[in-house]
Design an enzyme around this catalytic site. Structure first.
Site, PDB file in Angstrom:
ATOM      1  CB  SER A  82      48.759  49.811  46.643  1.00 48.04           C
ATOM      2  OG  SER A  82      48.330  49.076  45.511  1.00 48.04           O
ATOM      3  CG  LEU A 107      45.918  41.357  44.975  1.00 47.02           C
ATOM      4  CD1 LEU A 107      46.813  41.747  43.805  1.00 47.02           C
ATOM      5  CD2 LEU A 107      45.975  39.861  45.158  1.00 47.02           C
ATOM      6  CG  HIS A 108      44.692  46.928  48.626  1.00 46.41           C
ATOM      7  ND1 HIS A 108      43.730  46.382  49.428  1.00 46.41           N
ATOM      8  CD2 HIS A 108      45.869  46.715  49.263  1.00 46.41           C
ATOM      9  CE1 HIS A 108      44.287  45.882  50.505  1.00 46.41           C
ATOM     10  NE2 HIS A 108      45.586  46.055  50.423  1.00 46.41           N
ATOM     11  CB  ALA A 109      42.513  49.933  43.786  1.00 48.89           C
ATOM     12  N   PRO A 163      45.766  46.744  41.083  1.00 45.69           N
ATOM     13  CG  PRO A 163      47.721  46.906  42.358  1.00 45.69           C
ATOM     14  CD  PRO A 163      46.421  47.607  42.075  1.00 45.69           C
TER      15      PRO A 163
END
Length: 89
Positions: A12, A14-16, A18
Protein backbone atom coordinates in the site's frame (compact mmCIF):
# COMPACT_ATOMS: atom_id res chain seq x y z
CA UNK A 1 25.80 13.76 5.69
CA UNK A 2 24.56 10.14 5.72
CA UNK A 3 21.83 9.30 3.25
CA UNK A 4 20.18 6.23 1.73
CA UNK A 5 18.19 5.75 -1.46
CA UNK A 6 15.45 3.19 -0.78
CA UNK A 7 12.60 1.65 -2.76
CA UNK A 8 9.35 1.30 -0.83
CA UNK A 9 8.26 -2.34 -0.69
CA UNK A 10 4.91 -2.18 1.14
CA UNK A 11 1.95 -3.09 -1.06
CA UNK A 12 0.00 0.00 0.00
CA UNK A 13 3.02 2.28 -0.13
CA UNK A 14 3.79 4.35 2.92
CA UNK A 15 0.21 4.77 4.15
CA UNK A 16 -1.59 3.96 7.42
CA UNK A 17 0.07 0.98 9.14
CA UNK A 18 3.42 1.07 7.24
CA UNK A 19 3.72 4.83 7.83
CA UNK A 20 2.97 4.37 11.52
CA UNK A 21 5.61 1.65 11.91
CA UNK A 22 8.17 3.70 9.98
CA UNK A 23 7.60 7.00 11.81
CA UNK A 24 7.76 5.31 15.23
CA UNK A 25 11.03 3.66 14.25
CA UNK A 26 12.39 6.98 12.96
CA UNK A 27 11.46 8.76 16.19
CA UNK A 28 13.04 5.98 18.26
CA UNK A 29 16.46 6.53 16.65
CA UNK A 30 16.94 9.77 18.56
CA UNK A 31 18.26 11.42 15.38
CA UNK A 32 16.68 14.04 13.15
CA UNK A 33 15.95 12.08 9.99
CA UNK A 34 14.17 13.23 6.86
CA UNK A 35 12.42 11.36 4.07
CA UNK A 36 11.41 12.52 0.61
CA UNK A 37 11.46 11.87 -3.07
CA UNK A 38 14.77 12.54 -4.81
CA UNK A 39 14.95 16.20 -5.93
CA UNK A 40 12.04 17.24 -3.70
CA UNK A 41 11.95 18.91 -0.29
CA UNK A 42 12.14 16.20 2.43
CA UNK A 43 9.97 16.05 5.55
CA UNK A 44 10.55 14.97 9.14
CA UNK A 45 10.56 11.15 9.11
CA UNK A 46 9.16 10.97 12.64
CA UNK A 47 5.95 12.84 11.74
CA UNK A 48 3.18 10.53 10.54
CA UNK A 49 1.19 13.45 9.12
CA UNK A 50 4.13 14.75 7.10
CA UNK A 51 5.14 11.29 5.89
CA UNK A 52 1.60 10.41 4.83
CA UNK A 53 1.26 13.78 3.08
CA UNK A 54 3.98 12.65 0.65
CA UNK A 55 1.60 10.02 -0.78
CA UNK A 56 4.41 7.53 -1.38
CA UNK A 57 3.56 4.41 -3.38
CA UNK A 58 4.99 0.92 -3.70
CA UNK A 59 8.19 0.74 -5.79
CA UNK A 60 8.77 4.47 -5.39
CA UNK A 61 12.29 5.65 -4.51
CA UNK A 62 12.84 7.84 -1.47
CA UNK A 63 15.87 9.41 0.17
CA UNK A 64 16.49 9.04 3.90
CA UNK A 65 18.92 11.58 5.30
CA UNK A 66 20.36 12.83 8.57
CA UNK A 67 22.81 15.57 9.52
CA UNK A 68 24.16 13.36 12.32
CA UNK A 69 27.23 11.41 11.24
CA UNK A 70 26.44 8.77 13.89
CA UNK A 71 23.08 8.06 12.21
CA UNK A 72 24.53 5.56 9.72
CA UNK A 73 23.16 2.51 11.55
CA UNK A 74 19.79 4.17 12.11
CA UNK A 75 19.50 4.92 8.39
CA UNK A 76 20.45 1.33 7.55
CA UNK A 77 17.73 0.04 9.89
CA UNK A 78 15.09 2.43 8.49
CA UNK A 79 16.09 1.56 4.92
CA UNK A 80 15.66 -2.15 5.73
CA UNK A 81 12.24 -1.39 7.20
CA UNK A 82 11.10 0.43 4.06
CA UNK A 83 12.51 -2.39 1.94
CA UNK A 84 10.15 -4.82 3.69
CA UNK A 85 6.48 -5.31 2.82
CA UNK A 86 5.09 -3.98 6.10
CA UNK A 87 1.56 -4.81 4.97
CA UNK A 88 2.46 -8.51 5.05
CA UNK A 89 4.25 -8.31 8.41
Amino acid sequence: MPRRLVTIASASGLHARPASLFTRAAAATGHEITIGRPDEEPVDASSILLVMSLGLSRDEDVVLESHALEAETALDDLAALLGTDLDAA
